[in-house]
Write a protein that holds these residues in place. Sequence first.
Motif, short mmCIF file in Angstrom:
data_model
loop_
_atom_site.label_atom_id
_atom_site.label_comp_id
_atom_site.label_asym_id
_atom_site.label_seq_id
_atom_site.Cartn_x
_atom_site.Cartn_y
_atom_site.Cartn_z
N ALA A 115 0.82 -1.22 0.00
CA ALA A 115 0.00 0.00 0.00
C ALA A 115 0.85 1.27 0.00
CB ALA A 115 -0.92 0.01 1.22
N TRP A 116 2.16 1.13 -0.12
CA TRP A 116 3.08 2.25 0.03
C TRP A 116 2.71 3.44 -0.85
CZ3 TRP A 116 6.79 3.72 3.27
CH2 TRP A 116 7.67 4.71 2.86
N ASP A 117 2.33 3.20 -2.11
CA ASP A 117 2.09 4.28 -3.07
C ASP A 117 0.61 4.61 -3.27
OD1 ASP A 117 4.72 5.15 -4.24
OD2 ASP A 117 4.89 3.01 -4.69
N ASP A 118 -0.28 4.00 -2.50
CA ASP A 118 -1.71 4.13 -2.80
C ASP A 118 -2.22 5.56 -2.76
OD1 ASP A 118 -1.76 1.44 -3.18
OD2 ASP A 118 -2.94 0.95 -1.39
N LEU A 119 -1.79 6.34 -1.78
CA LEU A 119 -2.25 7.73 -1.72
C LEU A 119 -1.68 8.54 -2.88
CD1 LEU A 119 -4.03 9.63 -0.14
CD2 LEU A 119 -2.09 10.17 1.35
N ARG A 120 -0.48 8.23 -3.26
CA ARG A 120 0.14 8.90 -4.41
C ARG A 120 -0.60 8.54 -5.72
NH1 ARG A 120 4.96 6.91 -7.10
NH2 ARG A 120 5.85 8.53 -8.44
N ILE A 121 -0.98 7.26 -5.85
CA ILE A 121 -1.76 6.85 -7.02
C ILE A 121 -3.11 7.56 -7.04
CG2 ILE A 121 -2.92 4.90 -8.14
CD1 ILE A 121 -0.70 3.10 -6.87
N HIS A 122 -3.77 7.62 -5.88
CA HIS A 122 -5.06 8.29 -5.84
C HIS A 122 -4.92 9.76 -6.19
CE1 HIS A 122 -8.60 10.28 -3.96
NE2 HIS A 122 -9.20 9.31 -4.62
#
Length: 237
Positions: free
Chosen positions: A59-66
């Motif tokens: 989940a490391w990049d999930d906020l960045r993807i969003h």
Amino acid sequence: MGMPAPSTPLFPWRHRAQGDFQALLDAHVAAADFPCVGAKAALAKGTLAVLACDRIDSAWDDLRIHDGLMHFAADYRAEPGLFRSFAVIFDGPDALSEDAFETALWQRAQSISDKDVWRGQGYDKGVSADPDSPHFSLSFGGEAFFIVGLHPNASRPARRFARPTMVFNLHDQFTTLRDQGRYEGMREKILVRDEALAGSRNPMLARHGEISEARQYSGRVVDAEWKCPFSYAGTPE
């Protein structure tokens, strides 16, 4: 409008592999036998955006993807147009089976959707949040998206790519193609090209609106008993 920057306003930095992954996908789509003519059109227009990330099973990049999806959706609303895609390419793992890739893809989709709810985004009213509905699509930043999963161990040649990848395509573009009378012709062209590549037509490529599109996201052939692991955490209006 060209492709959005490979960073996002909330995370204004580039992954170390950003340039390499962009070049890798560009070359893959440009290959003569690549079947998706929509992706080829996006590449030609300079609207095939790439966001390089670390691991699809994290989940490391999930906020960045969003964050990237939010701005991709906003850019589309400001200047609508056909053939735009937002590809999230992960650095690994590269040895995932089809089942493991499908699990990781839906974990990312669930987590990113949960962040959409957390950030107060409404669900696109033109689609359903119920993954069993034939009108289902994921929604980020108020826009519906269809996911195409790519990875090294896909059974269908058209879904094989050097890195685990989630390509987010705007659902509104399918509606526009239908309204213009171009959807069936493009779909048939993709099916013919896919058959030439694989020796058979992809049995998972149903028409939009006939059956839940969730079955197609990972690229794995699933049977009638398959259940989508996604559950929308918000309250669709």
